[in-house]
Design a protein around this motif. Structure first.
Motif, PDB file in Angstrom:
ATOM      1  N   UNK A  57     -44.888  17.836   3.391  1.00  0.00           N
ATOM      2  CA  UNK A  57     -45.889  17.641   2.382  1.00  0.00           C
ATOM      3  C   UNK A  57     -44.525  17.490   1.152  1.00  0.00           C
ATOM      4  N   UNK A  58     -43.323  17.495   1.369  1.00  0.00           N
ATOM      5  CA  UNK A  58     -42.177  17.506   0.382  1.00  0.00           C
ATOM      6  C   UNK A  58     -42.313  16.160  -0.330  1.00  0.00           C
ATOM      7  N   UNK A  59     -42.117  16.124  -1.464  1.00  0.00           N
ATOM      8  CA  UNK A  59     -42.106  14.856  -2.322  1.00  0.00           C
ATOM      9  C   UNK A  59     -40.492  14.410  -1.903  1.00  0.00           C
ATOM     10  N   UNK A  60     -40.444  12.961  -2.565  1.00  0.00           N
ATOM     11  CA  UNK A  60     -39.378  12.197  -2.314  1.00  0.00           C
ATOM     12  C   UNK A  60     -38.024  13.138  -2.712  1.00  0.00           C
ATOM     13  N   UNK A  61     -36.925  12.998  -1.894  1.00  0.00           N
ATOM     14  CA  UNK A  61     -35.774  13.704  -2.313  1.00  0.00           C
ATOM     15  C   UNK A  61     -35.359  13.336  -3.661  1.00  0.00           C
ATOM     16  N   UNK A  62     -34.556  14.602  -4.062  1.00  0.00           N
ATOM     17  CA  UNK A  62     -33.628  14.489  -5.327  1.00  0.00           C
ATOM     18  C   UNK A  62     -34.290  14.738  -6.610  1.00  0.00           C
ATOM     19  N   UNK A  63     -35.786  15.059  -6.605  1.00  0.00           N
ATOM     20  CA  UNK A  63     -36.378  15.698  -7.788  1.00  0.00           C
ATOM     21  C   UNK A  63     -36.483  17.225  -7.647  1.00  0.00           C
ATOM     22  N   UNK A  64     -37.138  17.952  -8.726  1.00  0.00           N
ATOM     23  CA  UNK A  64     -37.188  19.157  -8.880  1.00  0.00           C
ATOM     24  C   UNK A  64     -38.302  19.703  -7.828  1.00  0.00           C
ATOM     25  N   UNK A  65     -39.440  18.868  -7.577  1.00  0.00           N
ATOM     26  CA  UNK A  65     -40.497  19.144  -6.764  1.00  0.00           C
ATOM     27  C   UNK A  65     -39.962  19.282  -5.282  1.00  0.00           C
ATOM     28  N   UNK A  66     -38.939  18.401  -4.942  1.00  0.00           N
ATOM     29  CA  UNK A  66     -38.436  18.597  -3.636  1.00  0.00           C
ATOM     30  C   UNK A  66     -37.617  19.653  -3.054  1.00  0.00           C
ATOM     31  N   UNK A  67     -36.769  20.047  -4.519  1.00  0.00           N
ATOM     32  CA  UNK A  67     -35.838  21.146  -4.086  1.00  0.00           C
ATOM     33  C   UNK A  67     -36.675  22.414  -4.250  1.00  0.00           C
ATOM     34  N   UNK A  68     -37.892  22.498  -4.900  1.00  0.00           N
ATOM     35  CA  UNK A  68     -38.641  23.760  -5.018  1.00  0.00           C
ATOM     36  C   UNK A  68     -39.637  23.765  -3.695  1.00  0.00           C
ATOM     37  N   UNK A  69     -39.774  22.691  -2.781  1.00  0.00           N
ATOM     38  CA  UNK A  69     -40.373  22.788  -1.757  1.00  0.00           C
ATOM     39  C   UNK A  69     -39.419  23.410  -0.603  1.00  0.00           C
ATOM     40  N   UNK A  70     -38.286  22.890  -0.731  1.00  0.00           N
ATOM     41  CA  UNK A  70     -37.143  23.217  -0.039  1.00  0.00           C
ATOM     42  C   UNK A  70     -36.832  25.029  -0.105  1.00  0.00           C
TER      43      UNK A  70
END
Length: 189
Positions: A57-70
């Motif tokens: 469910x992680x959004x595309x890499x490189x944005x804040x949503x992706x980093x928060x999912x990580x």
């Protein structure tokens, strides 16, 4: 069927220090040894299933949503590893249990601001014994751990492009800008 979940050691846990209590930093340092190379979690484990769900469910890499999912992914893994570390600590003698409890209750701010004497009082021991305990649990003295944490905080603050070095030095408790720059250079290189 979900494959086994593999955790690789490509994350630098020190960057996460400001997010943890002192006792968790101690466990983090002990736990990161488990991640030399890679670690497999069985596909049937709830952790592997949760990690797969978070990755899918992680959004595309490189944005804040992706980093928060990580970060959520790292939190899920560390929660299990911390629980495992706590269960291994059950064999500690009573005094060590007390010490770990104090470590866990000690905030990062208290570690950075309390005098060594005040900290020793919290631990109900002498300053010398407190330094021995820090060497045992952290592998360094109280002063060394404080300096490392202050420098890690400074490095995190300096990642902000608009940050001014003088303000960062002040926020991290460095009163001498020349010393701060020298310490930063040693840390970075």
């Amino acid at each position: 069927m979900i494959d086994d979940f593999l955790v690789a050691s490509r994350y630098v846990f020190e960057h996460l220090f400001p997010l943890f209590a002192i006792g968790e930093i101690c466990m983090l340092q002990n736990t990161t040894g488990n991640f030399n190379g890679s670690k497999l979690y069985p596909a049937s484990s709830s952790l592997a299933q949760e990690c797969h769900r978070l990755v899918e469910t992680a959004p595309p890499q490189g944005n804040v949503d992706h980093r928060s999912q990580m970060l959520r992914l790292a939190a899920a893994v560390l929660t299990v590893e911390f629980q495992n570390a706590r269960s291994r600590q059950n064999g500690f003698v009573r005094m060590e249990d007390h010490m770990m409890q104090v470590f866990e209750e000690l905030s990062t701010t208290e570690l950075l601001t309390l005098s060594v004497g005040d900290m020793a009082n919290k631990f109900s021991c002498s300053r010398r014994h407190l330094n021995r305990l820090f060497h045992q649990y952290f592998g360094c003295s109280v002063a060394s751990l404080r300096m490392e944490m202050r420098l890690l905080k400074a490095l995190a603050l300096l990642r902000v492009p608009s940050a001014k070095i003088i303000n960062v030095a002040e926020q991290c408790g460095f009163n001498h800008l020349g010393l701060f720059k020298c310490l930063l250079q040693e840390t970075i290189w």
